[in-house]
Design an enzyme around this catalytic site. Sequence first.
Site, PDB file in Angstrom:
ATOM      1  CB  SER A  73      -0.888  -0.167   1.105  1.00 50.77           C
ATOM      2  OG  SER A  73      -1.810  -1.041   1.052  1.00 50.77           O
ATOM      3  CE  LYS A  76      -4.396   1.455  -0.911  1.00 43.52           C
ATOM      4  NZ  LYS A  76      -4.714   0.717   0.451  1.00 43.52           N
ATOM      5  CB  SER A 134      -4.280   1.561   4.106  1.00 43.86           C
ATOM      6  OG  SER A 134      -3.410   1.309   2.875  1.00 43.86           O
TER       7      SER A 134
END
Length: 299
Positions: A73, A76, A134
Amino acid sequence: MKIGIKRINRVTITSTVALTAGAVLASGAFASTAQAAAPPVPKIVAKGGFVMNSGTGKALYSKAADTRRSTGSTTKIMTALVVLSQKNVNLKSKVTIQKAYSDYIVSKNASSARLIVGDKVTVGQLLYGLMLPSGCDAAYALADKFGAGKTRAARVKSFIGKMNSTAKSLKLKNTRFDSFDGIGGGNNYSTPRDLTIIANKAMKNSIFRSIVKTKSTTQKVTTKSGGYRNMAWTNTNKMLSSYSGAIGVKTGSGPTAKYCLVFAATRKGKTVIGTVLTSSSEANRTADAKKLMDYGFKK
C-alpha cells in the site's frame, strides 16, 4: 660570529622539526576524533532500505536501494500525488460511492475505509480514507474519478497510466504500477530509492503533508438519503505516536511485499525521509525505520 650563526640554525631546525611533528600528531588526533564521531551504520531486517536528506536530496543510507520489490500500500503515495497534481483539483467535489468499490474490497480481502454505497464523499475526504486507514475502496473511487474514459475500466486504466507517467517525469527507472492501490497483477514494483523520491515529491504538497501527519480524523459525509454520517479513521502509521518529530508518510504490507514503510521526520529544521521494503514483521519495519531515522539525523 660564525659559531653563533651555527647555533641559531640548529635552534631553528630543531624548532621546525618539533612544530612539524606536533602538526602531524595534531592532525592525526583530529582524524581519530572525526572517525570516532561517525555513527555506526545500522543493520536492518528489511531487505531494502534508503534514507535521504529531504531538503538537499543527499543520500544518507542505502541497502539494496535500487532493487525492485513489491510495494504494497505504499503505492497509495503515488495515488494521492496524481490526484493532488490534477490542475485546479477541487477537494470539495463529491464522489458517489459505487457498489463496485465495495465488491472490490470483498473480493480482494483488502484494507478498507469502510465507505458505504450511495454516500457522497468529497475528494479531500477520500484522500484521508486513502492514506490513514489505507482504504483500497477510497483508492478505487479516486481512480474512477480522475481517470479518463467512458467506462470504469477505462478510467482506472487511464489513472494507472497517470501514475506511470508521473514516475517517468521523476526519472524513476525502477518503478512501475499496474494498480491504484498496490494490489497488482505482478507488475507493481518500486525500490527504496524511488519510493523515497516519490514521497519527497508528495511531501512538497501542503495538503498531502497535512493528511499524512494526521493520527486520526472524523469526517462528516453525506448519505444517500441526504443526511449525514461520521466516518472515523485512524492512521496505520504508528511512527506518528512513537517517534519524536515524525510527520508521515505511509505503511504497506502484502503476501509478497511483506512489511513496508515510507517514513519522514523533522528535528531542528532537518527533515529525513526514507523507505524500508520487505521487512519481516510490523514490529521490525518500525524498528528498522527508527534506526534509519536516528542514523539520518546523526549524519
